[in-house]
Enzyme design. Structure first.
Site, PDB file in Angstrom:
ATOM      1  N   ARG A 121       0.816  -1.233   0.000  1.00  0.00           N
ATOM      2  CA  ARG A 121       0.000   0.000   0.000  1.00  0.00           C
ATOM      3  C   ARG A 121       0.841   1.270   0.000  1.00  0.00           C
ATOM      4  O   ARG A 121       0.412   2.322   0.463  1.00  0.00           O
ATOM      5  CB  ARG A 121      -0.978   0.010   1.171  1.00  0.00           C
ATOM      6  N   LYS A 143       1.779  11.194 -11.437  1.00  0.00           N
ATOM      7  CA  LYS A 143       0.950  10.250 -12.199  1.00  0.00           C
ATOM      8  C   LYS A 143       1.793   9.012 -12.462  1.00  0.00           C
ATOM      9  O   LYS A 143       2.904   9.107 -12.982  1.00  0.00           O
ATOM     10  CB  LYS A 143       0.517  10.851 -13.541  1.00  0.00           C
ATOM     11  N   GLU A 185       7.416  19.103 -25.143  1.00  0.00           N
ATOM     12  CA  GLU A 185       6.761  19.399 -23.861  1.00  0.00           C
ATOM     13  C   GLU A 185       7.268  20.739 -23.306  1.00  0.00           C
ATOM     14  O   GLU A 185       6.518  21.477 -22.681  1.00  0.00           O
ATOM     15  CB  GLU A 185       7.010  18.278 -22.836  1.00  0.00           C
ATOM     16  N   LYS A 227       5.244  22.934 -14.157  1.00  0.00           N
ATOM     17  CA  LYS A 227       4.426  21.745 -13.898  1.00  0.00           C
ATOM     18  C   LYS A 227       4.080  21.663 -12.412  1.00  0.00           C
ATOM     19  O   LYS A 227       2.939  21.367 -12.049  1.00  0.00           O
ATOM     20  CB  LYS A 227       5.127  20.465 -14.368  1.00  0.00           C
ATOM     21  N   GLU A 237      -6.158  16.391 -11.294  1.00  0.00           N
ATOM     22  CA  GLU A 237      -6.768  16.761 -12.577  1.00  0.00           C
ATOM     23  C   GLU A 237      -8.293  16.825 -12.512  1.00  0.00           C
ATOM     24  O   GLU A 237      -9.002  16.242 -13.321  1.00  0.00           O
ATOM     25  CB  GLU A 237      -6.315  15.803 -13.706  1.00  0.00           C
ATOM     26  N   ARG A 241      -5.450  21.130 -14.082  1.00  0.00           N
ATOM     27  CA  ARG A 241      -4.299  20.331 -14.535  1.00  0.00           C
ATOM     28  C   ARG A 241      -4.448  19.932 -16.007  1.00  0.00           C
ATOM     29  O   ARG A 241      -3.452  19.664 -16.680  1.00  0.00           O
ATOM     30  CB  ARG A 241      -4.120  19.083 -13.650  1.00  0.00           C
ATOM     31  N   ASN A 245      -2.585  19.275 -20.996  1.00  0.00           N
ATOM     32  CA  ASN A 245      -2.923  18.473 -22.185  1.00  0.00           C
ATOM     33  C   ASN A 245      -2.943  19.314 -23.453  1.00  0.00           C
ATOM     34  O   ASN A 245      -3.358  18.823 -24.509  1.00  0.00           O
ATOM     35  CB  ASN A 245      -4.285  17.801 -21.996  1.00  0.00           C
ATOM     36  N   HIS A 248      -2.274  17.800 -26.776  1.00  0.00           N
ATOM     37  CA  HIS A 248      -2.299  16.352 -26.578  1.00  0.00           C
ATOM     38  C   HIS A 248      -3.565  15.673 -27.101  1.00  0.00           C
ATOM     39  O   HIS A 248      -3.540  14.480 -27.380  1.00  0.00           O
ATOM     40  CB  HIS A 248      -2.109  16.011 -25.099  1.00  0.00           C
ATOM     41  N   HIS A 252      -2.515  12.655 -29.135  1.00  0.00           N
ATOM     42  CA  HIS A 252      -2.887  11.276 -28.795  1.00  0.00           C
ATOM     43  C   HIS A 252      -3.641  10.624 -29.948  1.00  0.00           C
ATOM     44  O   HIS A 252      -3.420   9.445 -30.255  1.00  0.00           O
ATOM     45  CB  HIS A 252      -3.771  11.239 -27.543  1.00  0.00           C
ATOM     46  N   HIS A 265       6.020  10.104 -28.856  1.00  0.00           N
ATOM     47  CA  HIS A 265       4.966  10.912 -28.228  1.00  0.00           C
ATOM     48  C   HIS A 265       5.191  12.416 -28.468  1.00  0.00           C
ATOM     49  O   HIS A 265       4.294  13.129 -28.906  1.00  0.00           O
ATOM     50  CB  HIS A 265       4.903  10.595 -26.730  1.00  0.00           C
TER      51      HIS A 265
HETATM   52  N1  LIG Z   1       3.520  10.198 -15.531  1.00  0.00           N
HETATM   53  C1  LIG Z   1       3.365  11.252 -16.299  1.00  0.00           C
HETATM   54  O1  LIG Z   1       2.934  12.314 -15.863  1.00  0.00           O
HETATM   55  C2  LIG Z   1       3.763  11.138 -17.736  1.00  0.00           C
HETATM   56  C3  LIG Z   1       3.861  12.296 -18.504  1.00  0.00           C
HETATM   57  C4  LIG Z   1       4.301  12.163 -19.821  1.00  0.00           C
HETATM   58  C5  LIG Z   1       4.624  10.918 -20.326  1.00  0.00           C
HETATM   59  N2  LIG Z   1       4.496   9.815 -19.555  1.00  0.00           N
HETATM   60  C6  LIG Z   1       4.837   8.493 -20.055  1.00  0.00           C
HETATM   61  O2  LIG Z   1       6.228   8.485 -20.362  1.00  0.00           O
HETATM   62  C7  LIG Z   1       6.478   7.501 -21.345  1.00  0.00           C
HETATM   63  C8  LIG Z   1       7.451   8.063 -22.361  1.00  0.00           C
HETATM   64  O3  LIG Z   1       8.654   8.384 -21.731  1.00  0.00           O
HETATM   65  P1  LIG Z   1      10.013   8.619 -22.543  1.00  0.00           P
HETATM   66  O4  LIG Z   1       9.752   9.514 -23.672  1.00  0.00           O
HETATM   67  O5  LIG Z   1      11.035   8.979 -21.541  1.00  0.00           O
HETATM   68  O6  LIG Z   1      10.274   7.193 -23.191  1.00  0.00           O
HETATM   69  P2  LIG Z   1      11.125   5.900 -22.724  1.00  0.00           P
HETATM   70  O7  LIG Z   1      11.058   5.743 -21.263  1.00  0.00           O
HETATM   71  O8  LIG Z   1      10.647   4.787 -23.562  1.00  0.00           O
HETATM   72  O9  LIG Z   1      12.619   6.293 -23.137  1.00  0.00           O
HETATM   73  C9  LIG Z   1      12.925   6.486 -24.488  1.00  0.00           C
HETATM   74  C10 LIG Z   1      14.143   5.658 -24.902  1.00  0.00           C
HETATM   75  O10 LIG Z   1      15.337   6.269 -24.407  1.00  0.00           O
HETATM   76  C11 LIG Z   1      16.134   5.298 -23.715  1.00  0.00           C
HETATM   77  N3  LIG Z   1      16.894   6.056 -22.724  1.00  0.00           N
HETATM   78  C12 LIG Z   1      16.426   6.588 -21.582  1.00  0.00           C
HETATM   79  N4  LIG Z   1      17.368   7.360 -21.016  1.00  0.00           N
HETATM   80  C13 LIG Z   1      18.466   7.290 -21.796  1.00  0.00           C
HETATM   81  C14 LIG Z   1      19.751   7.887 -21.726  1.00  0.00           C
HETATM   82  N5  LIG Z   1      20.078   8.763 -20.768  1.00  0.00           N
HETATM   83  N6  LIG Z   1      20.644   7.571 -22.696  1.00  0.00           N
HETATM   84  C15 LIG Z   1      20.292   6.731 -23.712  1.00  0.00           C
HETATM   85  N7  LIG Z   1      19.075   6.176 -23.844  1.00  0.00           N
HETATM   86  C16 LIG Z   1      18.179   6.456 -22.893  1.00  0.00           C
HETATM   87  C17 LIG Z   1      15.121   4.327 -23.191  1.00  0.00           C
HETATM   88  O11 LIG Z   1      15.721   3.087 -22.892  1.00  0.00           O
HETATM   89  C18 LIG Z   1      14.135   4.246 -24.362  1.00  0.00           C
HETATM   90  O12 LIG Z   1      14.623   3.384 -25.346  1.00  0.00           O
HETATM   91  C19 LIG Z   1       5.136   7.094 -21.900  1.00  0.00           C
HETATM   92  O13 LIG Z   1       4.797   5.826 -21.400  1.00  0.00           O
HETATM   93  C20 LIG Z   1       4.184   8.130 -21.352  1.00  0.00           C
HETATM   94  O14 LIG Z   1       2.881   7.631 -21.148  1.00  0.00           O
HETATM   95  C21 LIG Z   1       4.081   9.912 -18.264  1.00  0.00           C
HETATM   96 ZN   LIG Z   2       3.042  14.622 -23.335  1.00  0.00          ZN
END
Ligand SMILES: NC(=O)c1ccc[n+]([C@@H]2O[C@H](COP(=O)([O-])OP(=O)(O)OC[C@H]3O[C@@H](n4cnc5c(N)ncnc54)[C@H](O)[C@@H]3O)[C@@H](O)[C@H]2O)c1
Ligand SMILES: [Zn+2]
Length: 358
Positions: A121, A143, A185, A227, A237, A241, A245, A248, A252, A265
């Protein structure tokens, strides 16, 4: 180094942004009152680059660490990876002050955060984001979650980390395409809240792409502060919040229409921002000059600003209709009302698509 705070009462936490500060991870964990065991969640790509140093840093500060590697890729942000993380947490026999460290991009951060939110938990967790997108967006705000085959991020929880450590040095190894995607972003933050940030980006985006450390620290800290202020006002949200988006709704829909394989993305968000601004101009919310500047900056960053020819307006309809923000057939669309300003406006999917120019 810059230190910011996300102010959420007894769940407040610091965000450290600096160059080469990974070496202080142990110290920051101690400062947050964490002791004992640490489970580091990462993936093979990031592990190869950073896991050994992280384990050494933790050991030097007196933490016993174990690591869990989830496979790399958005398609692994699912219940199988989560089950694997739980298995390791059970095996590690964590005690009360033990913690989870998410070392990676948004995929690792969302997975590790959700595992921490739900195991026993709630265990303390720490974000060490290693992509630009994770540094300016996913690591801040609490999130967490995983995808379901029926939709992205359908299973999740709001759960804040104990601290966020952002080391811009770790961006050196990030592929340029990922870096540029993260800039979408940052551009979004300028448009929704901060005309000065937008201006800095117009002026210096090349220097950012070339990883100017001082500028990265400044821009990332500004983004996190924006943020944080939004999340402080509306953590779950309920209303405001949703401003995050911006760009987005269409972004999306474009990701869905292209099977999540053509665009990163942030790239889809680039198109979404350009189109949302065009709609805002057409509906009389945004002036022509702001529209030109926004489109210009997206292009200068190297992000796409137009829908690919293969995607028709009809292809986007489905993505728009399952949008989580849609209620009663209308979508709470974020309009740009000039750089640094937004307005919410309800539009039906048909109205949104009718006002797309291409
Ligand atoms: N929680 C939230 O508020 C929130 C907000 C926006 C996005 N997200 C989520 O985030 C995800 C996307 O995240 P992302 O864009 O970081 O993608 P990701 O985590 O897939 O990373 C992108 C790529 O970069 C590689 N990588 C990471 N750090 C590295 C580094 N320093 N050097 C070399 N390679 C590296 C990873 O292994 C991967 O192949 C999605 O699932 C999305 O839904 C969440
Ligand atoms: Zn985004």
């Amino acid at each position: 180094m810059k230190t910011l705070t996300v102010n959420l009462g007894d769940r407040s936490y610091p965000i450290y942004v600096g160059d080469g500060i990974l070496g202080r991870l142990g110290e920051f964990l101690q400062r947050a009152g964490l002791r004992g065991k640490v489970v580091v969640v990462t993936n093979p790509t990031v592990a190869r680059l950073y896991l050994d140093p992280v384990n050494e840093i933790l050991a030097r500060a007196g933490f016993a660490s174990v690591s869990v590697l989830v496979p790399d890729g958005e398609e692994h942000k699912n219940l199988d990876s989560l089950a694997m993380i739980y298995d390791h947490l059970v095996r590690a026999r964590l005690e009360r002050k033990s913690s989870v460290v998410a070392l990676g991009g948004g995929v690792v951060g969302d997975l590790a955060g959700f595992a921490a939110a739900t195991y026993l938990r709630g265990l303390p967790y720490v974000q060490v984001p290693t992509t630009l997108l994770a540094q300016v967006d996913s690591s801040v705000g609490g999130k967490t979650g995983v995808n379901h085959r029926e939709g992205k991020n359908l299973i999740g929880a709001f759960y804040q980390p104990r601290l966020v450590l952002i080391d811009v040095h770790m961006l050196d190894t990030l592929p340029r395409r990922e870096l540029v995607a993260g800039l979408a972003e940052v551009i979004k933050y300028g448009i929704i809240e901060d005309a000065e940030l937008f201006h800095v980006l117009e002026d210096k985006i090349e220097r950012l792409i070339h990883l100017d450390r001082e500028l990265l620290i400044r821009v990332i800290a500004t983004s996190c502060a924006i943020k944080a202020r939004v999340v402080e006002q509306d953590e779950r949200e309920d209303d405001y919040r949703a401003v995050l988006n911006f760009g987005h709704t269409l972004g999306h829909a474009l990701e869905a229409a292209t099977g999540y394989s053509e665009f990163l993305h942030g790239e889809a968000v680039g198109v979404g921002i350009a189109k949302a601004t065009a709609i805002s101009a057409r509906q009389g919310f945004c002036d022509r000059r702001s529209l030109e500047r926004i489109r210009g900056l997206i292009e200068k960053a190297g992000l796409p600003a137009d829908l690919p020819k293969s995607v028709t307006v009809e292809n986007l309809i489905q993505g728009l209709e399952v949008d989580k923000k849609s209620t009663g057939g209308k979508i709470k669309f974020v309009m740009c009302a000039g750089i640094g300003k937004t307005r919410f406006h309800s539009l039906s999917p048909a109205e949104i698509l009718a006002s797309l120019d291409s």
